[in-house]
Design a protein around this motif. Structure first.
Motif, PDB file in Angstrom:
ATOM      1  N   ALA A 331       0.577  -1.111  -0.290  1.00 39.42           N
ATOM      2  CA  ALA A 331      -0.018  -0.118  -0.382  1.00 39.42           C
ATOM      3  C   ALA A 331       0.856   1.361   0.258  1.00 39.42           C
ATOM      4  O   ALA A 331       2.151   1.118   0.683  1.00 39.42           O
ATOM      5  CB  ALA A 331      -0.884   0.449   0.938  1.00 39.42           C
ATOM      6  N   LEU A 332       0.939   2.085  -0.794  1.00 33.05           N
ATOM      7  CA  LEU A 332       1.669   3.504  -0.817  1.00 33.05           C
ATOM      8  C   LEU A 332       0.167   4.697  -0.750  1.00 33.05           C
ATOM      9  O   LEU A 332      -0.880   4.808  -0.891  1.00 33.05           O
ATOM     10  CB  LEU A 332       1.567   3.341  -2.426  1.00 33.05           C
ATOM     11  CG  LEU A 332       2.880   2.519  -2.913  1.00 33.05           C
ATOM     12  CD1 LEU A 332       3.131   3.340  -4.325  1.00 33.05           C
ATOM     13  CD2 LEU A 332       3.953   2.580  -1.993  1.00 33.05           C
ATOM     14  N   LEU A 333       0.790   5.370   0.266  1.00 36.70           N
ATOM     15  CA  LEU A 333      -0.015   7.114   0.460  1.00 36.70           C
ATOM     16  C   LEU A 333       0.690   7.789  -0.427  1.00 36.70           C
ATOM     17  O   LEU A 333       1.703   7.820  -0.594  1.00 36.70           O
ATOM     18  CB  LEU A 333      -0.176   7.300   2.292  1.00 36.70           C
ATOM     19  CG  LEU A 333      -0.762   8.374   2.461  1.00 36.70           C
ATOM     20  CD1 LEU A 333      -1.266   7.962   3.929  1.00 36.70           C
ATOM     21  CD2 LEU A 333      -0.316   9.975   2.398  1.00 36.70           C
ATOM     22  N   VAL A 334       0.046   8.296  -1.576  1.00 38.07           N
ATOM     23  CA  VAL A 334       0.656   9.593  -1.962  1.00 38.07           C
ATOM     24  C   VAL A 334       0.428  10.972  -1.459  1.00 38.07           C
ATOM     25  O   VAL A 334      -0.332  11.161  -1.095  1.00 38.07           O
ATOM     26  CB  VAL A 334      -1.027  10.416  -3.385  1.00 38.07           C
ATOM     27  CG1 VAL A 334      -0.154  10.976  -4.111  1.00 38.07           C
ATOM     28  CG2 VAL A 334      -1.135   9.265  -4.238  1.00 38.07           C
ATOM     29  N   GLY A 335       1.299  11.364  -0.769  1.00 38.35           N
ATOM     30  CA  GLY A 335       1.554  13.107  -0.231  1.00 38.35           C
ATOM     31  C   GLY A 335       1.662  13.782  -0.831  1.00 38.35           C
ATOM     32  O   GLY A 335       2.552  14.226  -2.000  1.00 38.35           O
ATOM     33  N   TYR A 413       4.672   7.485   0.316  1.00 41.31           N
ATOM     34  CA  TYR A 413       4.835   6.880   1.688  1.00 41.31           C
ATOM     35  C   TYR A 413       4.281   5.203   1.522  1.00 41.31           C
ATOM     36  O   TYR A 413       3.439   5.266   1.287  1.00 41.31           O
ATOM     37  CB  TYR A 413       4.331   7.399   2.570  1.00 41.31           C
ATOM     38  CG  TYR A 413       4.569   8.705   3.245  1.00 41.31           C
ATOM     39  CD1 TYR A 413       5.920   9.539   3.338  1.00 41.31           C
ATOM     40  CD2 TYR A 413       3.706  10.104   1.749  1.00 41.31           C
ATOM     41  CE1 TYR A 413       6.314  10.841   3.274  1.00 41.31           C
ATOM     42  CE2 TYR A 413       4.278  11.880   2.096  1.00 41.31           C
ATOM     43  CZ  TYR A 413       5.736  11.795   2.492  1.00 41.31           C
ATOM     44  OH  TYR A 413       5.200  13.046   2.357  1.00 41.31           O
ATOM     45  N   ALA A 414       5.253   4.444   1.991  1.00 44.55           N
ATOM     46  CA  ALA A 414       5.275   2.527   1.533  1.00 44.55           C
ATOM     47  C   ALA A 414       5.647   2.038   2.720  1.00 44.55           C
ATOM     48  O   ALA A 414       6.155   2.282   3.107  1.00 44.55           O
ATOM     49  CB  ALA A 414       6.894   2.278  -0.086  1.00 44.55           C
ATOM     50  N   GLY A 415       4.294   0.948   2.912  1.00 46.54           N
ATOM     51  CA  GLY A 415       4.147   0.363   3.522  1.00 46.54           C
ATOM     52  C   GLY A 415       4.864  -1.103   2.874  1.00 46.54           C
ATOM     53  O   GLY A 415       5.698  -0.779   2.024  1.00 46.54           O
ATOM     54  N   ARG A 416       4.776  -2.218   3.955  1.00 47.11           N
ATOM     55  CA  ARG A 416       5.774  -2.988   3.712  1.00 47.11           C
ATOM     56  C   ARG A 416       4.752  -4.008   2.618  1.00 47.11           C
ATOM     57  O   ARG A 416       3.615  -4.241   2.211  1.00 47.11           O
ATOM     58  CB  ARG A 416       5.509  -4.289   4.582  1.00 47.11           C
ATOM     59  CG  ARG A 416       7.010  -3.972   5.678  1.00 47.11           C
ATOM     60  CD  ARG A 416       7.096  -4.053   6.793  1.00 47.11           C
ATOM     61  NE  ARG A 416       7.999  -4.197   7.569  1.00 47.11           N
ATOM     62  CZ  ARG A 416       8.549  -4.714   9.333  1.00 47.11           C
ATOM     63  NH1 ARG A 416       6.994  -5.344   9.473  1.00 47.11           N
ATOM     64  NH2 ARG A 416       8.900  -3.950   9.951  1.00 47.11           N
ATOM     65  N   THR A 417       5.837  -4.742   1.844  1.00 41.96           N
ATOM     66  CA  THR A 417       5.070  -5.729   0.471  1.00 41.96           C
ATOM     67  C   THR A 417       4.897  -6.873   1.632  1.00 41.96           C
ATOM     68  O   THR A 417       5.136  -7.987   2.219  1.00 41.96           O
ATOM     69  CB  THR A 417       5.900  -6.085  -0.393  1.00 41.96           C
ATOM     70  OG1 THR A 417       6.162  -4.604  -0.889  1.00 41.96           O
ATOM     71  CG2 THR A 417       5.483  -6.830  -0.999  1.00 41.96           C
ATOM     72  N   ALA A 431       2.049   2.640   6.160  1.00 40.64           N
ATOM     73  CA  ALA A 431       2.632   3.928   5.052  1.00 40.64           C
ATOM     74  C   ALA A 431       2.293   5.297   6.090  1.00 40.64           C
ATOM     75  O   ALA A 431       2.935   6.206   5.888  1.00 40.64           O
ATOM     76  CB  ALA A 431       1.209   3.449   4.002  1.00 40.64           C
ATOM     77  N   VAL A 432       0.738   4.855   6.560  1.00 42.62           N
ATOM     78  CA  VAL A 432       0.270   5.928   6.750  1.00 42.62           C
ATOM     79  C   VAL A 432       1.544   6.481   8.186  1.00 42.62           C
ATOM     80  O   VAL A 432       1.760   8.076   8.500  1.00 42.62           O
ATOM     81  CB  VAL A 432      -1.110   6.266   7.740  1.00 42.62           C
ATOM     82  CG1 VAL A 432      -1.262   7.335   8.687  1.00 42.62           C
ATOM     83  CG2 VAL A 432      -1.548   5.436   7.020  1.00 42.62           C
ATOM     84  N   ARG A 433       2.111   5.369   9.131  1.00 39.13           N
ATOM     85  CA  ARG A 433       2.830   5.969  10.105  1.00 39.13           C
ATOM     86  C   ARG A 433       4.459   6.514   9.750  1.00 39.13           C
ATOM     87  O   ARG A 433       4.693   7.798   9.950  1.00 39.13           O
ATOM     88  CB  ARG A 433       3.047   4.500  10.811  1.00 39.13           C
ATOM     89  CG  ARG A 433       4.135   4.603  11.427  1.00 39.13           C
ATOM     90  CD  ARG A 433       4.389   3.782  11.967  1.00 39.13           C
ATOM     91  NE  ARG A 433       2.717   3.219  12.776  1.00 39.13           N
ATOM     92  CZ  ARG A 433       3.017   1.727  13.948  1.00 39.13           C
ATOM     93  NH1 ARG A 433       4.024   1.333  13.537  1.00 39.13           N
ATOM     94  NH2 ARG A 433       1.671   1.978  13.899  1.00 39.13           N
ATOM     95  N   VAL A 437       5.937   9.656  10.588  1.00 31.29           N
ATOM     96  CA  VAL A 437       7.539   9.910  11.073  1.00 31.29           C
ATOM     97  C   VAL A 437       8.002  11.152   9.967  1.00 31.29           C
ATOM     98  O   VAL A 437       9.215  12.555  10.644  1.00 31.29           O
ATOM     99  CB  VAL A 437       7.723   8.742  11.329  1.00 31.29           C
ATOM    100  CG1 VAL A 437       9.132   8.896  11.510  1.00 31.29           C
ATOM    101  CG2 VAL A 437       7.476   7.998  12.528  1.00 31.29           C
ATOM    102  N   ALA A 438       7.827  10.543   8.146  1.00 33.28           N
ATOM    103  CA  ALA A 438       8.976  12.011   7.958  1.00 33.28           C
ATOM    104  C   ALA A 438       8.465  13.284   8.078  1.00 33.28           C
ATOM    105  O   ALA A 438       9.062  14.260   7.899  1.00 33.28           O
ATOM    106  CB  ALA A 438       8.469  11.379   6.390  1.00 33.28           C
TER     107      ALA A 438
END
Length: 557
Positions: A331-335, A413-417, A431-433, A437-438
């Motif tokens: 999952a990716l979050l688009v910033g 922002y990418a979570g694990r696969t 991804a949210v975390r 953090v970033a």
């Protein structure tokens, strides 16, 4: 599904024997002695009328006309006819005849070569050939064929209307049009990829790359509008705008690939465009409904509301979502730089769903709360960690997103696969975390992977408690209290100092403060805390404390 192609075929009625062509015209007695200078490949083009050229009325020409010109208007301006040839070819003129006298020089070689380039027949006519006599001779032949062509046109429109009523979809209509017109057909839309008929869909992209590149709405609408145009790679097309109401602008495009486009073909496209508009409206309605189901499905999936494997497969099938089984996903979050309202975010998701085709197959895009989420299949298994394949797909996706959305500062922002569908909620949470953090810690990079957060992810996980409070009271709270009492932006100065890797000069430039001012603030902070920035241990403790305050602020801060 409305978008699935059908195999039904409509055979075109042969109409080569009911056309009056350039070759037929050359054979009439009136043109005895005429010479075909170039354009052998275009002699099968049908002629519908005769017109006369004076050099100023190019825009008045119509597809299928034989354009007759005397040579004397061009003697003083030899480049004049040369400039007209491309325009006449784009307008669909069947052929050009230049009437020359016995004392006239030959037609300029560069004019002949330009006509050859566009496949436009160019004839040298006898000097005594009259426009009125030629028009009568041509129209006698043309009018004799008009009834059969009207009948063929009516048959074509009836066939396409039947396809529309039977609900065979966009691809079914395009394939039927290709069978009827003996040339490929495409629908190009604003901000969308084109729909292609059968012969264009089955070809390798590399074979048709110039054509596919030019089949964009901007180029087609600018070059053709409602008529003929030459696209990239010397592809001649006939385009007609599709009535869309409030929808995005679109054109129905007939590509001259298998044979020359005839006047009846252009007229057929004109009549078929409104029918295609009706089908496009149906497609939009289906997309709207499927989009709502898809949005809800992805939201429930990523937030952990789908617990059963059967439920997951059923929901995916209902919303028309094809998710390959056994393929790892992340999952990716688009910033994005701006936060769009909910409706705007939904529209962005719908647009990306139709355009994100190059980065990876099976990409899903949907709003989740106030954020835009993307589920990306990864082509090779990567276990529980972020693989090189996932990083490569993310990088390609980022480039495409920036281009489509026009946001050069966009980040991912990418979570694990994960190898199974039930792992996606955890990937989305990561991804949210990663984004949180970033942003708090000012982490660099266009793509922030959860697995690469390092110590920042550990700080984020520290729960409230006595140990945390004691640590913050030792290294962070005194600085905050001093700032509140007018201590001189100590926390801000230390954060920038660490961000600049301990470079005081760079810190002063970033904060627009004098070098001595920064030195004073750093000394005051050391005095308040009783630490030394020259001591690696003290420096580490202070740096971690400031990051911890940013990630999990103390209630007393």
């Amino acid at each position: 599904m409305a978008m699935m192609p059908r195999k039904d075929k409509l055979s075109a009625t042969p109409i080569s024997n009911v056309q009056f062509t350039v070759k037929d015209m050359i054979g009439i007695p009136l043109l005895k002695g005429a010479r075909l200078l170039t354009g052998d490949k275009g002699v099968s083009r049908p002629i519908t009328a005769v017109n006369v050229a004076d050099g100023n009325g190019v825009n008045l020409t119509r597809p299928g006309e034989f354009l007759m010109a005397a040579d004397y208007p061009y003697r003083d301006e030899p480049d004049r006819l040369l400039r007209l040839v491309p325009e006449l070819a784009r307008n669909g003129v069947a052929a050009i005849g230049i009437r020359t006298g016995d004392d006239s020089a030959d037609v300029p070689r560069d004019v002949v070569e330009e006509a050859e380039r566009y496949g436009l027949p160019l004839l040298a006519l006898p000097g005594d050939c009259g426009i009125s006599e030629l028009a009568v001779a041509v129209m006698e032949n043309v009018l004799a064929l008009e009834t059969s062509q009207i009948s063929e046109l009516q048959r074509r429109i009836q066939a396409m209307s039947r396809f529309l009523l039977e609900g065979k979809g966009i691809f079914g209509m395009l394939d039927a049009m290709e069978d009827l017109l003996d040339n490929p057909v495409a629908i190009v839309r604003e901000n969308d990829k084109p729909w292609l008929s059968a012969s264009l869909r089955v070809k390798e992209p590399s074979e048709l790359w110039p054509l596919l590149q030019s089949l964009a709405y901007r180029q087609v609408s600018r070059g053709a509008g409602n008529g003929f145009a030459m696209l990239q790679g010397s592809f001649r097309v006939y385009a007609r705008e599709i009535p869309q109401g409030r929808g995005r602008q679109a054109c129905l495009v007939l590509v001259e690939r298998s044979r020359d486009i005839r006047a009846i073909d252009a007229l057929s496209v004109d009549r078929m465009a409104p029918l295609v508009g009706v089908e496009l409206a149906n497609v939009e309605a289906v997309r709207e409904v499927e989009g709502k189901y898809l949005d809800q499905f992805v939201q429930d999936w990523l937030t952990g509301k789908i617990v059963s494997d059967n439920d997951w497969k059923l929901r995916a099938d209902v919303c028309g979502c094809v998710v390959p089984e056994g393929v790892p996903m992340c999952a990716l979050l688009v910033g994005m730089q701006r936060r769009d309202p909910a409706e705007k975010l939904k529209e962005t998701a719908r647009r990306l769903r139709s355009e994100l085709v190059r980065a990876a197959e099976g990409v899903l895009v949907s709003p989740v709360g106030d954020d835009l989420a993307i589920v990306v299949p990864v082509p090779e298994s990567a276990g529980d960690g972020t693989s090189k394949a996932a990083e490569a797909v993310s990088a390609k996706l980022l480039e495409e997103l920036r281009s489509l959305l026009g946001d050069k500062e966009l980040r991912l922002y990418a979570g694990r696969t994960f190898g199974r569908a039930e792992g996606l909620p955890a990937s989305w949470s990561q991804a949210v975390r990663a984004r949180q953090v970033a942003e708090v810690c000012g982490l660099p990079g266009d793509i922030v992977h959860y697995d690469k957060l390092g110590v920042y992810s550990l700080l984020y996980l520290i729960p409230p408690g006595d140990e945390r409070e004691q640590f913050l009271n030792r290294y962070a709270i005194p600085l905050q209290l001093a700032d509140r009492k007018g201590g001189g932006r100590l926390v801000e100065t230390l954060e920038m100092f660490f961000r600049c890797n301990g470079n005081i000069k760079l810190t002063s430039e970033k904060l627009y403060a004098h070098y001595n001012t920064i030195v004073y603030r750093l000394e005051k902070a050391q005095s308040i805390l009783g630490v030394s920035l020259d001591d690696p241990e003290d420096r580490l403790q202070l740096h971690l404390a400031l990051k911890l305050v940013q990630i999990t602020p103390s209630p007393t801060a």
